[in-house]
Design a protein around this motif. Structure first.
Motif, PDB file in Angstrom:
ATOM      1  N   ALA A   1       9.861  -0.010 -13.037  1.00 48.79           N
ATOM      2  CA  ALA A   1       8.546  -0.515 -11.981  1.00 48.79           C
ATOM      3  C   ALA A   1       9.153   0.233 -10.532  1.00 48.79           C
ATOM      4  O   ALA A   1       9.886   0.525 -10.469  1.00 48.79           O
ATOM      5  N   ILE A   2       7.891   0.588  -9.708  1.00 49.57           N
ATOM      6  CA  ILE A   2       8.081   0.829  -8.523  1.00 49.57           C
ATOM      7  C   ILE A   2       7.627  -0.304  -7.857  1.00 49.57           C
ATOM      8  O   ILE A   2       6.963  -0.702  -7.059  1.00 49.57           O
ATOM      9  N   ALA A   3       8.587  -0.839  -6.892  1.00 52.52           N
ATOM     10  CA  ALA A   3       8.117  -1.565  -5.515  1.00 52.52           C
ATOM     11  C   ALA A   3       7.800  -0.984  -4.638  1.00 52.52           C
ATOM     12  O   ALA A   3       8.493  -0.205  -4.125  1.00 52.52           O
ATOM     13  N   VAL A   4       6.420  -1.578  -4.326  1.00 52.16           N
ATOM     14  CA  VAL A   4       6.434  -1.448  -2.554  1.00 52.16           C
ATOM     15  C   VAL A   4       5.383  -2.073  -1.965  1.00 52.16           C
ATOM     16  O   VAL A   4       5.660  -2.929  -2.058  1.00 52.16           O
ATOM     17  N   VAL A   5       7.031  -1.098  -0.644  1.00 51.85           N
ATOM     18  CA  VAL A   5       7.737  -2.723   0.161  1.00 51.85           C
ATOM     19  C   VAL A   5       6.767  -2.144   1.635  1.00 51.85           C
ATOM     20  O   VAL A   5       7.003  -1.194   2.460  1.00 51.85           O
ATOM     21  N   ASP A   6       6.555  -2.920   2.523  1.00 54.99           N
ATOM     22  CA  ASP A   6       6.303  -2.625   4.148  1.00 54.99           C
ATOM     23  C   ASP A   6       7.604  -3.381   4.459  1.00 54.99           C
ATOM     24  O   ASP A   6       8.161  -4.370   5.169  1.00 54.99           O
ATOM     25  N   LEU A   7       7.275  -2.764   5.481  1.00 57.88           N
ATOM     26  CA  LEU A   7       9.280  -2.652   5.954  1.00 57.88           C
ATOM     27  C   LEU A   7       8.889  -3.047   7.667  1.00 57.88           C
ATOM     28  O   LEU A   7       9.297  -3.369   7.942  1.00 57.88           O
ATOM     29  N   LYS A   8       7.939  -2.842   7.745  1.00 62.08           N
ATOM     30  CA  LYS A   8       7.457  -3.425   9.456  1.00 62.08           C
ATOM     31  C   LYS A   8       7.227  -5.463   8.970  1.00 62.08           C
ATOM     32  O   LYS A   8       8.077  -5.950   9.554  1.00 62.08           O
TER      33      LYS A   8
ATOM     34  N   ALA B   1       3.519  -0.195 -12.463  1.00 61.07           N
ATOM     35  CA  ALA B   1       4.290  -0.093 -13.790  1.00 61.07           C
ATOM     36  C   ALA B   1       4.450   1.358 -14.432  1.00 61.07           C
ATOM     37  O   ALA B   1       3.235   2.292 -13.595  1.00 61.07           O
ATOM     38  N   LEU B   2       5.490   1.217 -15.070  1.00 62.33           N
ATOM     39  CA  LEU B   2       5.686   2.745 -15.154  1.00 62.33           C
ATOM     40  C   LEU B   2       5.609   2.780 -16.889  1.00 62.33           C
ATOM     41  O   LEU B   2       6.721   2.648 -17.567  1.00 62.33           O
TER      42      LEU B   2
END
Length: 329
Positions: free
Chosen positions: A174-181, A190-191
């Protein structure tokens, strides 16, 4: 609907690129590489040091600075510093790219691996493969600015330049989407059909992700829809996705098959496999010089893997950086 998977062996050679040089280096392992176009230098993270190559005259500095299983090596824009992640010590280190002097060390977590600079926050994001966290490091103050708990085996990550980051989670496919701020995880993409995602790149003006998987497939992800939009077959043991936006191409070095997969990224709706360049077994990471499109691939002859090992150890005297050049610039 997924795009059909095409054979990675279709064309045996991509006519627009040729291997034009081989730059020898010291023995030992390696991981990621980067080009600093301002300094005209190539940096390669090695198992026991940072290798530097002056691209104007091929002069090699085998160990610009010592390291303990280095993984990422990133030039900091507008400075002489490079950032190195030290896998064995848990440190992210700041190094003077001209002298090799270590200017600062920051404890970032267990087994720091890949890293990227986020333009929106000005922070360096470090993927800690050993504890599933992303450490955020202030490159000006040389200090830890915070952490994001993600979980899983974190691999390569990329920033969108607007405050979001995307990180491959190798053991969760999977790829995590993160809010860096805000320093939090927003969601997971999901992949399906991908096993062990490693290399990752953001292309097509930030609308698509390309993720390289250990089961000989690359996934194309629609960022807005947060789902897989297509896939194509590649070689084995990929560990990076390199992007040349000036030429509308991406490249996936596959160390197991000794191939460099060429990807046409010119049209976000029709990202496609565009050819295969024969390189060398072991060439699984690399870097592109944005000034001329040259591709640098570290490699070495590998011995037969020991029991339980993923790949064999480099044969002494065989390390080299392959240099590929576009026939037409």
């Amino acid at each position: 609907m997924l795009a059909p998977i095409c054979s990675w062996a279709q064309p045996a050679m991509h006519a627009d690129y040729r291997i034009v040089d081989r730059i020898p280096g010291a023995d030992g392992g390696w991981d990621f590489a980067s080009v600093d176009p301002a300094a005209g230098r190539l940096y390669v993270a090695r198992s026991n040091g940072i290798m530097a190559v002056d691209l104007s005259d091929r002069k090699v500095t085998a160990a610009l600075a010592p390291a303990h299983r280095a993984h990422a090596v990133l030039p900091m824009p507008g400075t002489r510093e490079i950032v190195e992640t030290d896998g064995e010590t848990g440190l992210t280190r700041f190094i003077d790219g001209a002298t090799g002097a270590v200017t600062a060390e920051v404890a970032t977590g267990a087994k720091p691996d890949a890293a990227f600079l986020d333009p929106a926050t000005g922070l360096v994001a470090v993927m800690n493969a050993g504890d599933g966290t992303i450490a955020l490091v202030d490159p000006v103050r040389h200090a830890l600015a915070g952490k994001i708990q993600v979980g899983g085996g974190l691999e390569f990550g990329v920033a969108d330049g607007k405050g979001l980051g995307y990180v491959n989670i190798e053991d969760r496919n999977a790829i995590a989407v993160v809010d860096l701020k805000a320093r939090r995880v927003l969601k997971s993409i999901a992949l399906p059909g991908c096993e062990g995602p490693t290399g990752l790149a953001l292309v097509a003006n930030g609308t698509r992700l390309i993720s390289a998987c250990a089961n000989k497939v690359a996934m194309i992800v629609d960022v807005a829809a947060a789902k897989v939009a297509g896939s194509f077959a590649i070689g084995s043991d990929p560990d990076a996705v390199l992007v040349d936006p000036a030429r509308g191409l991406a490249f996936i070095p596959c160390g197991g098959t000794g191939t460099l997969e060429v990807v046409d990224i010119g049209d976000a709706r029709h990202i496609r496999h565009a050819g295969t360049i024969q390189t060398q077994v072991g060439a699984k990471t690399g870097a592109i010089d944005p000034r001329n499109g040259r591709i640098y691939l570290p490699a070495a002859t590998l011995a037969a893997p020991e029991a339980g090992a993923k790949r064999g150890k480099p044969v002494p005297g065989s390390f080299v950086v392959l240099v590929l050049a576009p026939v037409r610039s």
